[in-house]
Design an enzyme around this catalytic site. Sequence first.
Site, short mmCIF file in Angstrom:
data_model
loop_
_atom_site.label_atom_id
_atom_site.label_comp_id
_atom_site.label_asym_id
_atom_site.label_seq_id
_atom_site.Cartn_x
_atom_site.Cartn_y
_atom_site.Cartn_z
N TRP A 1 -5.20 -6.29 19.66
CA TRP A 1 -4.12 -6.94 18.90
C TRP A 1 -2.77 -6.38 19.35
CZ3 TRP A 1 -6.20 -6.51 13.18
CH2 TRP A 1 -7.38 -7.26 13.07
N TYR B 1 0.85 -1.19 0.00
CA TYR B 1 0.00 0.00 0.00
C TYR B 1 0.89 1.24 0.00
CZ TYR B 1 -3.51 3.34 1.72
OH TYR B 1 -4.35 4.41 1.87
O1 GFB Z 1 -5.00 1.03 12.59
P1 GFB Z 1 -4.16 -0.14 12.30
O2 GFB Z 1 -4.86 -1.34 11.73
O3 GFB Z 1 -3.05 0.23 11.29
O4 GFB Z 1 -3.43 -0.65 13.64
P2 GFB Z 1 -1.60 0.91 11.29
C1 GFB Z 1 -2.77 0.19 14.52
C2 GFB Z 1 -2.28 -0.56 15.73
O5 GFB Z 1 -3.41 -1.00 16.50
C3 GFB Z 1 -1.44 -1.82 15.49
C4 GFB Z 1 -3.25 -2.34 16.90
O6 GFB Z 1 -0.42 -1.86 16.46
C5 GFB Z 1 -2.45 -2.95 15.76
O7 GFB Z 1 -1.84 -4.16 16.16
N1 GFB Z 1 -4.57 -2.95 17.15
C6 GFB Z 1 -5.03 -3.39 18.36
C7 GFB Z 1 -5.54 -3.18 16.25
N2 GFB Z 1 -6.23 -3.92 18.25
C8 GFB Z 1 -6.59 -3.82 16.95
C9 GFB Z 1 -7.76 -4.19 16.23
O8 GFB Z 1 -8.70 -4.77 16.74
N3 GFB Z 1 -7.78 -3.89 14.89
C10 GFB Z 1 -6.73 -3.25 14.27
N4 GFB Z 1 -6.83 -2.97 12.96
N5 GFB Z 1 -5.60 -2.90 14.93
C11 GFB Z 1 -2.31 1.14 8.82
C12 GFB Z 1 -1.70 0.65 7.54
O9 GFB Z 1 -1.32 0.90 9.76
O10 GFB Z 1 -2.59 2.51 8.89
C13 GFB Z 1 -2.22 1.32 6.36
O11 GFB Z 1 -1.81 -0.75 7.50
C14 GFB Z 1 -2.39 2.81 6.54
O12 GFB Z 1 -1.36 1.04 5.31
C15 GFB Z 1 -3.14 3.12 7.80
O13 GFB Z 1 -1.15 3.46 6.56
C16 GFB Z 1 -3.29 4.60 8.07
O14 GFB Z 1 -1.62 2.30 11.82
O15 GFB Z 1 -0.58 0.02 11.91
#
Ligand code: GFB
Length: 327
Positions: A208, A142
């Site tokens: 997570w 991405y």
């Molecule tokens: O928001 P998120 O999925 O994306 O996850 P990123 C941020 C952090 O939250 C990570 C933790 O450390 C995850 O392990 N986390 C804890 C969780 N619980 C959860 C949960 O239930 N769901 C999710 N999704 N996370 C994304 C990128 O990165 O951010 C994209 O993958 C993009 O490419 C976007 O840049 C803005 O902040 O890590």
Amino acid sequence: MAGQTYDLTGKRVWVAGHRGLVGSALLRRLAKEDVALQTVGREAVDLRRQAAVEEWMQSNRPQVVFMAAAKVGGIHANNIHPADFIYENLMIEANIVHGAYLAGVEKLVLLGSTCIYPKMSPQPIPEEALLTGPLEPTNEWYAIAKIAGIKLAQAYRRQHGCDFIAAQPTNLYGPGDNFDLNSSHVLPALLRKAHEAKVNGSSAMSIWGTGKPLREFMHVDDLADALVFLAVNYSGDGHVNVGSGEEASIQELAETIKAVVGFHGDLEFDATKPDGTPRKLTDTSKLLKMGWRHSIGLRQGLESTYDWFLKHVAVDEKQVPIQLNAR
Ligand code: GFB
């Protein structure tokens, strides 16, 4: 480069991706401007198809384009669908940027993502950190598509003199977000998990990773306001960070969400899930110097987003909320 460079008054403005989190916020924000809004749904024009995009742009002649269309998702979705994330985003960006050049678009605003910066960037991350080191592996595909988008805008500016600019938003949230636990970002995921834990009378909700990574969160209505501000006030080669400075560890975010939702149980950390980048706080001094700053604090934004969730997703607290896939 600050100071009014472009007048939106009376212009045909196309919000590409108007049904997503960013696109719908742009529609709300642009409704306050004297512009003729243009939108087209994916059932009519598949933005991954060059001929369809060029034909629509030639017929509708937008003068301004906000590129809010993208294949987006959280850490898990990025990790398991790398082909979709790189292919769809490269195609959408290439088709719209080239189509905008052919259709004589006067102003185009493209969006990056914080994952474009190297995993071990200096904090807060200045715009100059781009392409100075290795990326975070969970979202490399991405990130590469988004870096290509920024470079496309720059290339068309350099070679063809197009007034195409790139903004670089931090992690976003707000009404219209994706609350599907498999594909969402952390903030909507935790809102949903806390809500379901409360409704189901559970003793704990799962988080997570370790809860230690730091993230900066910005309400999407602030981003939409910044994008309109940049369209009017910025014309330059370099991308511009758009952030809030509202930084929290994932554990702190979860605690605040528990308070907003009213869930009083424990947090259970799931070490089988990745942490991703340890920290990504944007350096917004460039935008601050131009005279824009955010106005929605994290707590306030969480409360209004939870309210939106209750009205639009968790339609009946006694039922398991319906699945939403907004993008
Ligand atoms: O928001 P998120 O999925 O994306 O996850 P990123 C941020 C952090 O939250 C990570 C933790 O450390 C995850 O392990 N986390 C804890 C969780 N619980 C959860 C949960 O239930 N769901 C999710 N999704 N996370 C994304 C990128 O990165 O951010 C994209 O993958 C993009 O490419 C976007 O840049 C803005 O902040 O890590």
